[in-house]
Motif scaffolding. Structure first.
Motif, short mmCIF file in Angstrom:
data_model
loop_
_atom_site.label_atom_id
_atom_site.label_comp_id
_atom_site.label_asym_id
_atom_site.label_seq_id
_atom_site.Cartn_x
_atom_site.Cartn_y
_atom_site.Cartn_z
N ILE A 1 43.42 29.88 21.69
CA ILE A 1 43.92 29.67 23.08
C ILE A 1 42.63 29.98 23.72
N PRO A 2 41.99 28.98 24.88
CA PRO A 2 41.17 29.81 25.95
C PRO A 2 42.02 30.02 27.15
N PHE A 3 41.16 31.79 27.18
CA PHE A 3 42.43 32.16 28.41
C PHE A 3 41.62 32.83 29.25
N TYR A 4 41.76 32.35 30.60
CA TYR A 4 41.40 32.79 31.94
C TYR A 4 42.05 33.33 32.79
N ALA A 5 41.76 34.88 33.05
CA ALA A 5 42.13 35.71 33.35
C ALA A 5 42.06 35.99 34.91
N LYS A 6 42.76 36.42 35.86
CA LYS A 6 42.12 36.45 37.37
C LYS A 6 41.23 34.91 37.55
N SER A 7 42.10 34.20 37.04
CA SER A 7 41.18 32.93 37.56
C SER A 7 42.06 31.97 38.11
N GLU A 8 41.67 30.72 38.61
CA GLU A 8 42.62 30.22 39.46
C GLU A 8 42.56 28.21 39.06
N ILE A 9 43.17 27.57 39.16
CA ILE A 9 42.86 25.76 39.45
C ILE A 9 42.72 26.21 41.00
N GLU A 10 41.34 25.24 40.90
CA GLU A 10 40.67 24.31 42.04
C GLU A 10 41.05 23.65 42.58
N GLY A 11 41.21 22.70 41.59
CA GLY A 11 41.83 21.46 42.30
C GLY A 11 41.85 20.62 40.17
N CYS A 12 42.16 19.39 40.75
CA CYS A 12 42.14 18.34 39.28
C CYS A 12 42.22 16.84 39.62
N ASP A 13 41.33 16.10 39.43
CA ASP A 13 41.21 15.16 39.30
C ASP A 13 41.61 14.20 38.37
N GLY A 14 41.54 12.82 39.60
CA GLY A 14 42.07 11.68 38.14
C GLY A 14 42.18 10.12 39.14
N LYS A 15 42.30 8.93 38.75
CA LYS A 15 42.89 8.03 39.35
C LYS A 15 44.47 7.88 39.55
N ASN A 16 45.28 7.14 38.93
CA ASN A 16 46.21 7.25 38.65
C ASN A 16 47.17 8.26 38.18
N GLU A 17 46.64 8.79 37.37
CA GLU A 17 47.46 10.18 36.74
C GLU A 17 46.27 11.57 36.74
N ILE A 18 46.36 12.49 36.14
CA ILE A 18 45.67 13.96 36.12
C ILE A 18 44.72 13.25 34.70
N LYS A 19 43.56 13.97 34.76
CA LYS A 19 42.12 13.50 34.11
C LYS A 19 42.07 14.86 33.70
N SER A 20 41.29 15.70 35.00
CA SER A 20 40.77 17.00 34.27
C SER A 20 41.04 17.83 34.88
N VAL A 21 41.19 18.88 35.03
CA VAL A 21 41.03 19.87 36.68
C VAL A 21 39.64 20.87 36.29
N THR A 22 40.30 21.35 37.53
CA THR A 22 38.61 22.89 37.51
C THR A 22 39.68 23.81 37.42
N ILE A 23 38.54 25.09 36.73
CA ILE A 23 39.07 25.89 36.86
C ILE A 23 38.03 27.52 37.51
N ARG A 24 38.05 28.25 38.38
CA ARG A 24 37.37 28.63 38.90
C ARG A 24 38.13 30.35 38.28
N PHE A 25 37.43 30.90 37.23
CA PHE A 25 36.98 32.15 36.78
C PHE A 25 35.73 33.39 37.56
N LYS A 26 35.13 32.92 38.20
CA LYS A 26 35.12 33.88 38.98
C LYS A 26 34.55 33.13 40.63
N LYS A 27 34.30 34.05 40.99
CA LYS A 27 34.00 34.19 42.94
C LYS A 27 33.53 32.54 43.03
N ASN A 28 32.53 32.02 42.47
CA ASN A 28 32.06 30.74 42.31
C ASN A 28 32.16 30.27 41.32
#
Ligand SMILES: [Zn+2]
Lengths: 117, 984
Positions: B360-387
């Motif tokens: 399972i893809p594992f992102y430690a010390k990471s966070e969800i920056e946000g998610c996108d989609g119109k009426n429901e979620i289609k994708s998430v953006t993971i911020r795994f290093k500073k930028n």
């Protein structure tokens, strides 16, 4: 809702009782002999303390008897009930009771449900 | 297990669910993610949780009288249920209101206070209709007749919550001497055991078997009573709980049975075992359908057998999601990615190994920056290093932002909280009432310690033994969390919002703005932004808001403090609060024994207190009230009339000191009064103001009967009891209400005496032998009647008191014997008119608690030689003796064709400017006004400053069409001023 211990019936819900304001405000024995000021104090002026308060209650939906109670107005604890005519318990009897439920300052209210160090 | 299929409708479409499903579970089963629109911005919203904390999925139940704002995550489906989504127009998918999202700059913090400042006309025509249509939740329900009931309990111990902790506490108390009430809000016990895989085995048994055995033990113990589907909403002083039981869970409401029961519980000890609530994290578009709390996701799997998504992304700041990952893998599914804000060194090795083993893809010390989609979620953006970010396609995101002990009830009880640096949350500290917190609500997030905690905290109880329990825990044993409230928002657009309160559409930006504008106290900030003021009270987000605000203010969270938790815990129906006190049961209706006759004779009734009194009788179908009252009044003065006065209060006063007592209670002197005579009497308060009036009948010095006004009866009795008990306890006196022991008729008019002579042929009504204000007892119809010669009309009159049992017979006989006399039954309106013609007062109409007997020119009723009576001393206070007080006078319009309106002002001005430019001196007001059929003009009474001096002068009365009419001030006695008719 408070639980009030009627000296005649025992513990009953607050909804059966009516509060009658400050206790031990004696009606002048001979009203015609008191000054306007003394009379108006008897009719209109009542204490409204935060803390220990001697007050009257009547068991309206019960035995319909009047009685006295000592209540802490800042915690709502009823510390003592006694019959009309019984001597009021001395206030020093209640000096170790809680000042407030949540550690608020003595004056004012507001939210202090979080402990202050 | 055989699943029974259930069909229900959501927004017009039929769906299939399983028996026991909530609406949310059934919709997820059918892959429905969009279930509502948000409050302000009309953004699409989905199911965020699996319980009572739900902020988004509120629906309207059409077949339950349109019940609005029902949590889809709590309400269970049944066959034929019709559900509608809320706050969308014209349809859920195409919502025109979502334009508000683009207008969002104007909907920011404090927008209700700032935006709609003016102009005034805009409120009515533009703002209000706009807000009403677009903002808000469900539509109001239809009117319905509630069948809810209230039940009272008095117990030794209440256990709130039937989860693992509550069951263990109950098990300890089973078979003891304590009277225990165990309350569970769901329909089955088990809590965490039923909604997750966190605990694999209890005492080497499957948790479900353990629950079943424990339930049986509780059931068989005679000292534990169980309430299911019951939510404790309120924890009052003193150890008084209010809980709401839903009687129609998973079935349509029964027309004959109560649908809700409100339990009022008085206990000696309250055990709070009501658990914890998972909280969310704020990030860009954290409101999109498809975002769900992680523990709720797991609950859907185990409670309902629904897997909301086979490969969600998991985002956490703590150790709790292990069991969710494990559950998905056990079911043959797999999370798409695991994102953990914590340092890799801090993440538990069980988690790391499980992820690695299953690729399972594992992102430690990471966070969800946000998610996108119109009426429901289609994708998430993971911020795994500073930028550095990565976008992952997914249809679901599970979030865990940590846990809060469910402290709502604890703080309602006025217990004190403290901040726990390790758990990153508030937990109970000091109790105020007899409260014990057990398990996660006490901040004990470690299952291993639970039995120890329960044994210790309950050890003060008598006759209970320590229990031992062995728990096999899945994954990390100790809870670990890193503080995270919000992730940095990279995208800037009007669609990109990071929410802190989903139900009220409050964003984290609003919090910052409010602080910038000076709202740095948390209670102010809450009201300015409306954060946590929705029906969910911010259950998953309010602590997060404190976290964000404390960061802005650079303070510790414990210094920021919480807002006040107020009851109820969750919204409850007004119908539950009302219970049976609705419609005809709202207030008891009191009817006189003559009531059936009144109905038969077309009486129109008036409510006087709880009593139904005839107001007037409609003699002809088309007769108006005015016509009826004129007819009745005229007939009383010309022949005779009869009034059902049974509603008058009657009080019996007995005892050795009855005379002394009654001399103190009323203003009049009763000492020299002869036995079997009566007196019109006034009662004052200690302030000297008229409190009530009535007739006092003296049987002898030890026995009196008094009447009171219909509405004043209970208060007058209480007043007498108070003085008898508190001021003069040594007096030998007893007071008793006898209102309902006697029916009372008032017969008056020039022919009244003739009628009395015919009805009571054995009684001598000779005016000398039976003078005014005397009474006597007689035998009649095998019972006693008391006849008093008195009148409230100014005509010669008699009051008859008779037992209610014989009253109707006598009433009918009176009419029988009045053939040829034209006796008229009259109602309260005619009574008022007739007494006004005589200038008699009505307490409550001529008086309003600021009127003394002197003001009413009733000084003659004051016993001047009495040393004392209640209120006497006040009558010589400086402002009471002032001749400038308002005094009662009569008014007659100069132009006899004019009518005077009750309540209008008395003024000196002949003309009024329109509009009025300068202040007008108000001299007083009209207290009563009637058109007298006998005099053929209007007669009125008024309280006027210095009125006595103004008798004979001309003043003006304002009118409702902004005019004035000239009136003459007269003495308030318009007919027979010498009382010749009355006293003869
Ligand atoms: Zn009592």
């Amino acid at each position: 809702m408070l639980l009030i211990n009627c000296p005649y019936c025992g513990e009953r819900d607050q909804s059966e009782f009516t509060n009658g304001g400050e206790a031990h405000v004696a009606r002048p024995k001979d009203p015609s002999q008191v000054s306007d000021r003394e009379w108006s104090e008897y009719v209109f002026i009542r204490a409204n303390p935060k803390g220990i308060y001697y007050e009257r209650w009547v068991h309206t939906h019960g035995c319909r008897k009047w009685f006295n109670a000592v209540r802490n107005t800042s915690t709502d604890e009823i510390l003592k009930v006694y019959k009309i005519g019984d001597p009021p318990p001395p206030i020093k009897e209640f000096k170790n009771t809680l000042k407030s439920p949540s550690g608020e300052p003595d004056v004012g209210s507001g939210n202090f449900t979080v402990k202050k160090i | 297990m055989i699943e029974n299929k259930i069909y229900f409708k959501f927004d017009g479409k039929t769906f299939e669910g399983n028996e026991g499903d909530t609406i949310a579970a059934a919709l997820l089963r059918n892959n429905v993610k969009l279930v509502g629109r948000s409050f302000k911005y009309h953004r699409p919203r989905g199911i965020y949780t699996c319980g009572i904390e739900e902020p988004n999925a509120l629906v309207q139940i059409i077949n339950e009288h349109n019940e609005p704002n029902v949590r889809a995550t709590v309400k269970k489906i049944y066959e034929g249920m019709v559900v509608k989504s809320q706050n969308r127009w014209p349809s859920l998918k195409r919502d025109l209101g979502s334009i508000n999202n683009l207008l969002s700059p104007i909907f920011s913090a404090g927008f209700y206070y700032k935006t709609f400042m003016g102009p005034k006309s805009f409120w009515k025509n533009v703002y209000e209709p706009l807000i009403r249509r677009t903002a808000g939740l469900g539509k109001p329900p239809k009117e319905f007749k509630s069948k809810s009931i209230h039940l009272q309990h008095n117990v030794d111990i209440v256990i709130v919550g039937g989860g693992l902790t509550g069951l263990l506490a109950a098990k300890k108390l089973a078979g003891t001497k304590y009277d225990v009430l165990l309350i569970e809000r769901e329909n089955s016990f088990g809590g965490i055991l039923k909604s997750s895989k966190k605990i694999k085995l209890i005492n080497d048994q499957d948790p479900n078997d353990w629950i079943e055995k424990t339930e049986r033990l509780i059931h068989n113990s005679s000292n534990i009573k169980v309430l299911r589907n019951t939510l404790v909403n309120t924890y009052n002083f003193k150890d008084h709980l209010i809980a709401l039981e839903d009687k129609s869970v998973g079935k349509p409401q029964d027309n004959k049975k109560p649908e809700l029961v409100l339990h009022k519980i008085r206990t000696k000890q309250t055990i709070l075992a009501n658990g914890h609530i998972e909280r969310f994290i704020s990030f860009r578009n954290n409101d999109l359908p498809g975002v769900m709390l992680a523990a709720s996701f797991e609950k859907y799997i185990y409670r309902y057998g629904v897997v909301p998504d086979e490969s969600p992304v998991i985002f956490t700041n703590n150790s709790s999601t292990f069991s969710l990952i494990k559950s998905l893998i056990d079911l043959g599914h797999k999370p798409k990615a695991y994102v953990d804000i914590r340092d890799p060194k801090k993440i538990e090795k069980e988690v790391v190994e499980l992820l690695a083993k299953n690729n399972i893809p594992f992102y430690a010390k990471s966070e969800i920056e946000g998610c996108d989609g119109k009426n429901e979620i289609k994708s998430v953006t993971i911020r795994f290093k500073k930028n550095e970010t990565a976008k992952i396609k997914t249809s679901m995101l599970c979030v865990s932002g940590g846990f809060n002990p469910d402290i709502h009830l604890f703080t309602q009880s006025k217990g004190l909280l403290k901040w726990d640096e390790n758990l990153i949350t508030f937990k109970p500290d000091k109790i105020f009432q007899n409260t014990i917190t057990l398990g996660s609500v006490s901040g004990n997030f470690s299952y291993q310690n639970i039995m120890k905690e329960i044994n210790e905290k309950l050890s003060f109880l008598e006759g209970i033994n320590d229990l031992d329990i062995k728990l096999d825990i899945e994954g990390p044993v100790n809870f670990h969390i890193k503080e995270l409230w919000e992730t940095k928002n990279a995208k800037k657009s009007l669609w990109s919002k990071s929410f802190i309160d989903l139900q009220n559409d409050v964003t984290t930006k609003d919090l910052k703005q409010a602080v910038t504008e000076g709202f740095n106290r948390i209670e102010h900030l809450k009201r300015f932004t409306t954060n946590s003021m929705g029906t969910d009270q911010g259950k998953i987000s309010s602590i997060n808001a404190l976290g964000i605000v404390s960061k802005i203010l650079k303070k510790n969270i414990s210094d920021v403090g919480t807002t006040t938790y107020r009851p109820p815990y969750a919204p409850l129906n007004f119908s539950a609060i009302a219970g049976r006190s609705t419609y005809e049961f709202y207030d008891p209706v009191r009817k006189t024994p003559i009531h059936p006759w009144h109905i038969k004779h077309n009486a129109v009734f008036e409510d006087v207190g709880q009593w139904k009194r005839p107001w007037y009788y409609k003699k002809y179908t088309n007769e108006t009230m005015h016509e009826a009252v004129q007819r009745e009044s005229k007939q009383v003065r010309e022949a005779a009339g009869i009034l059902d006065g049974s509603t008058l209060g009657k009080i019996e006063i007995k005892g050795k000191d009855a005379l002394a007592f009654i001399n103190l209670i009323y203003t009049n002197s009763f000492t020299k009064m002869k036995p079997m005579t009566a007196r019109y009497a006034l009662m004052l308060g200690e302030d000297g103001m008229v409190k009530d009036d009535g007739i006092v009948c003296k049987i002898n010095d030890q026995h009196f009967i008094t009447t009171t006004t219909t509405g004043g009866a209970a208060n007058v009795l209480a007043h007498m009891e108070e003085y008898a008990q508190t001021e003069w306890p040594d007096m030998n006196v007893y007071v008793n209400s006898i209102t309902e022991q006697f029916a009372t008729f008032n017969i008056s008019g020039p022919k009244a005496k003739t009628i009395m002579e015919r009805v009571f042929s054995n009684i001598d009504f000779n005016n000398k032998k039976f003078p005014f204000m005397t009474f006597n007892n007689f035998d009649y119809l095998n019972s006693k009647v008391r006849i008093l010669r008195a009148s409230f009309t100014g005509e010669q009159g008699y009051e008859i008191y008779i037992s209610p049992k014989n009253a109707l017979t006598l009433w009918e006989r009176i009419f029988y014997y009045s053939r040829g006399i034209n006796l008229v039954p009259y109602g309260t309106e005619t009574m008022h008119l007739l007494r006004a013609e005589k200038g008699y007062i009505i307490v409550g109409q001529e008086t309003d608690g600021t009127v003394t007997p002197i003001d009413l020119n009733l000084d003659w009723m004051i016993g001047k030689n009495k040393k004392d009576f209640i209120g006497k001393r006040s009558l010589i206070r400086s402002d009471i003796i002032s001749s400038e007080r308002k005094q009662l006078v009569g008014l007659i319009p100069l132009d006899k064709s004019y009518g005077i309106e009750e309540g209008q002002h008395i003024i000196e001005e002949k003309n009024l400017d329109t509009p009025i430019k300068k202040p007008i001196k108000m001299l007083g007001h009209v207290t009563s006004s009637y058109f007298s059929p006998t005099l053929n003009h209007c007669v009125a009474m008024a309280l006027i400053k210095g009125g006595n001096r103004k008798i004979g002068s001309q003043l003006y009365v304002s009118t409702s069409d902004l005019n004035v009419i000239p009136v003459e001030v007269v003495k308030p006695n318009f007919i027979d001023p010498k009382n010749e008719r009355l006293v003869s």
